[in-house]
Design an enzyme around this catalytic site. Structure first.
Site, PDB file in Angstrom:
ATOM      1  N   GLU A 243      27.910  18.885  34.049  1.00 33.70           N
ATOM      2  CA  GLU A 243      28.499  19.624  33.221  1.00 33.70           C
ATOM      3  C   GLU A 243      29.250  20.605  32.798  1.00 33.70           C
ATOM      4  O   GLU A 243      30.079  20.704  31.568  1.00 33.70           O
ATOM      5  CB  GLU A 243      26.717  19.786  32.280  1.00 33.70           C
ATOM      6  CG  GLU A 243      25.855  19.350  31.277  1.00 33.70           C
ATOM      7  CD  GLU A 243      25.235  18.127  33.400  1.00 33.70           C
ATOM      8  OE1 GLU A 243      25.239  18.490  34.297  1.00 33.70           O
ATOM      9  OE2 GLU A 243      24.964  16.882  33.004  1.00 33.70           O
TER      10      GLU A 243
ATOM     11  N   HIS B 276      13.663  18.312  28.658  1.00 33.14           N
ATOM     12  CA  HIS B 276      14.935  17.270  28.051  1.00 33.14           C
ATOM     13  C   HIS B 276      14.249  17.280  26.527  1.00 33.14           C
ATOM     14  O   HIS B 276      14.349  15.646  26.379  1.00 33.14           O
ATOM     15  CB  HIS B 276      14.370  15.448  28.832  1.00 33.14           C
ATOM     16  CG  HIS B 276      14.752  15.718  30.385  1.00 33.14           C
ATOM     17  ND1 HIS B 276      13.831  16.160  31.203  1.00 33.14           N
ATOM     18  CD2 HIS B 276      16.008  15.105  30.399  1.00 33.14           C
ATOM     19  CE1 HIS B 276      14.865  15.803  31.986  1.00 33.14           C
ATOM     20  NE2 HIS B 276      15.893  14.804  31.374  1.00 33.14           N
TER      21      HIS B 276
END
Lengths: 329, 307
Positions: free
Chosen positions: A57, A126
């Site tokens: 990321e 999430h």
């Protein structure tokens, strides 16, 4: 069309229009993205312009920064906003600051697309709404489209902007259907939108909470309460004139977001409303946000921690309650 | 290299005198790496570098006066005084750019390299250090650089220290160039204090990249003769641990002498360096301060329209 399709359409149109737009991230190539937003793009534009990255990321955003300084226009994807912390160094210590710190020698014409939000039982890692972390940083647009039309219009505007944009979608909105204007439809960054006009109270909502607020507004209409719903849409820069004008008009303000209340977008918006509408407000600005806990995976628990239409309706009803002899009656 | 040495020496004095505020990171003893490496680049190539960047700045040809002005925070610097010495950029010389977060410059190099690969033009020199090799950014960057075969030369200036922690106390495998094997690219370890060796090695790697041959990891072994910054209180080095490391300037000078360069000529070159740095300092001290206008316009943009 569906919100996800509107995003794909925006990407496709902008990539056709400008050969310097490149798309990359995890699983966005042949697979088309885990939410299928980049579906078909690799086939049409080829592997140089649409490609998969390793799970990196910080690398995805840092590489985008380098490409942007070199003349490309990257549109990258962070699969979940819960992964944003991994990329914050690149976002905060490069992307948001180099245009100013390097004395105007570089631009950062990049978009970081991501999605957040609860309701999918995806669990604590999430399901979050971390937009406050980006909205806190000057130098970076933070936008949250709530409708398919805004998904298309804001993404096109974001890609065309020479300024960096964190573009926050919602996992439960990908299948939302709505009217989407064809062709060159752009929504200016930095603007809010009054989606339902009303007179008794203003609700300022972000992302999926706009829809919950509209549902609450319909129920309240049957109780004689006329609710104005404002889709905040751009968290940074904030469209203070639109927000404050609504609060001044109705005299009552409720701010609703899935993000945690403390130090979140609702706190900033409440402060702005208080500063700009104090003399017209009949009471303090109220806020609804996620409960101050990790978002649980259990379907018995998750619905309890996120604001919903019933909670918004109850909060507004309480705000409208007039006690005998109280000021503002 | 004389200029870098003289510049770094002056910068410490200026910092102590208060003409430069904030931390200052100099590289006395490491001059050969940045100078040798940048000499291998062509116009149009890109350089990314770190918080210890002066040899790269000078090697790239950044004008000294504005450079020192930037360090002082004056308006005549390439970044208008905004950046401080760790964050210079100079688009005309491909410095895009210097950055003070350890490891971050590697990710910028990935981006530049990718764009260069698409354009089939240009090479990126990514200058980094032994401290950075342990960052996540190093891993992510090297993997992507290798995976996509980008035209990037990763130059690890191994000066034996990450801040106050010596190499053998922050890595187990001290042969840093071996990491290249794990990424699948060529790696080599060279004497970072020999400017000709550095130049030769970087030039080969740059040319290989330019012909489409992909990236290289070069570990340039050197020694940081001064503190990690001007705020370093010292006390963490062993006496004699730097004994084996040549002074790059002395090495170059003795080589020039053996090739027939006269003392006179050497003296003159030294004088020129001293004069150049002194002029740059004068330029800086005489330069105006930035006013607040850039601040106001940036803040207005992100604060949005007033209600």
């Amino acid at each position: 069309m569906r919100y996800a399709q509107a995003l794909t359409e925006a990407l496709r149109e902008e990539m056709r229009r400008d050969g310097s737009v490149v798309v990359f991230g995890e699983d966005v190539g042949k697979y088309g993205g885990v939410f299928q937003v980049t579906k078909g793009l690799a086939d049409e534009f080829g592997a140089n312009r649409v490609f998969d990255t390793p799970i990196s990321e910080n690398g995805i955003v840092g590489a985008a920064a380098g490409m942007a300084m070199h003349g490309l226009r990257p549109v990258v994807e962070l699969m979940y906003i819960d992964f944003l912390p991994l990329a914050l160094d690149s976002l905060v210590n490069c992307v948001a600051m180099f245009p100013v710190v390097y004395g105007g020698q570089v631009k950062m014409p990049l978009v970081v697309r991501t999605q957040g939000g609860a309701g999918g039982f995806a669990g604590p890692q999430h399901s979050k709404s971390l937009e406050a972390w980006a909205a806190h940083i000057p130098g970076l647009h933070t936008v949250m489209p709530a409708t398919p039309a805004d998904a298309k219009g804001l993404l096109k505007a974001a890609i065309r902007s020479d300024e960096p944009v964190l573009f926050i979608e919602h996992k439960l909105l990908y299948n939302k259907r709505g009217e989407v204007p064809e062709g060159e439809y752009l929504v200016p960054l930095g603007t809010a939108n009054v989606v339902r006009a009303g007179t008794h109270v203003s609700v300022f909502a972000t992302s999926r909470m706009v829809w919950e607020s509209l549902t609450a507004a319909d129920a309240l209409a049957r109780r004689g309460i006329d609710v104005e719903v404002v889709d905040v849409r751009s968290l940074r820069p904030l469209d203070s004139p639109t927000l404050v004008a609504s609060a001044r008009k109705t005299g009552r303000a409720l701010v609703v977001s899935e993000s945690w209340r403390a130090y979140g977008p609702t706190a900033e918006i409440a402060a702005v409303l208080s500063e700009g509408a104090f003399d017209m407000l009949k009471g303090p600005v109220k806020r609804l946000g996620g409960m101050s806990v990790p978002i649980p995976a259990s379907p018995a628990l998750e619905p309890l921690v996120i604001p919903n239409a019933a909670g918004i309706e109850a909060a507004i009803a309480a705000m409208m309650e007039v006690r005998a002899g109280s000021p503002g009656a | 290299m004389l200029i870098v040495r003289e510049l770094d020496t002056e910068l410490v004095a200026l910092t102590r005198a208060g003409s430069i505020r904030g931390p200052m990171h100099i590289g006395i003893g490491q001059e050969a790496v940045g100078i040798g490496a940048t000499a291998a680049l062509l116009p149009g190539d890109i350089t990314t570098t770190t918080h210890r960047p002066h040899a790269e700045y000078v090697g790239l040809g950044l004008p000294l006066g504005p450079m020192v002005a930037e360090f002082m925070g004056r308006a005549t610097g390439p970044c208008g005084g905004y950046a401080g010495h760790m964050l210079l950029a100079d688009r005309t010389r491909g410095l895009l750019g210097a950055t003070g977060i350890v490891g971050q410059s590697l990710l910028l190099a990935v981006g530049h390299g990718y764009a260069q690969k698409l354009a089939r033009s240009g090479v990126t020199l990514c200058s980094t250090g032994d401290g950075a090799v342990n960052s996540g950014a190093f891993n992510e960057a090297l993997n992507m650089i290798a995976l996509w075969s980008l035209p990037v030369v990763v130059l690890v200036q191994n000066n034996q220290y990450g801040l106050t922690v010596r190499l053998d106390r922050h890595v187990r495998e001290r042969r840093l160039s071996l990491r290249a094997v794990g990424y699948g690219i060529p790696g080599t370890s060279i004497d970072g204090n020999d400017v000709e060796v550095v130049h030769g090695s970087v030039r080969s790697a740059v040319e290989r990249a330019r012909q489409g041959g992909g990236p290289t990891l070069i570990e340039a072994v050197t020694y940081r003769k001064t503190g990690f910054s001007t705020s370093d209180i010292g006390g963490y080095t062993d006496e004699h641990e730097s004994d084996g490391f040549a002074d790059p300037l002395e090495l170059a000078e003795s080589r020039l002498r053996s090739l027939g360069t006269s003392d006179d000529m050497l003296g003159r070159v030294r004088e020129e360096a001293v004069t150049a740095v002194a002029s740059a300092v004068q330029f800086g001290l005489a330069s105006p301060w930035p006013d607040g206008s850039v601040l106001r316009s940036a803040a207005e943009r992100w604060d949005g329209p007033p209600a």
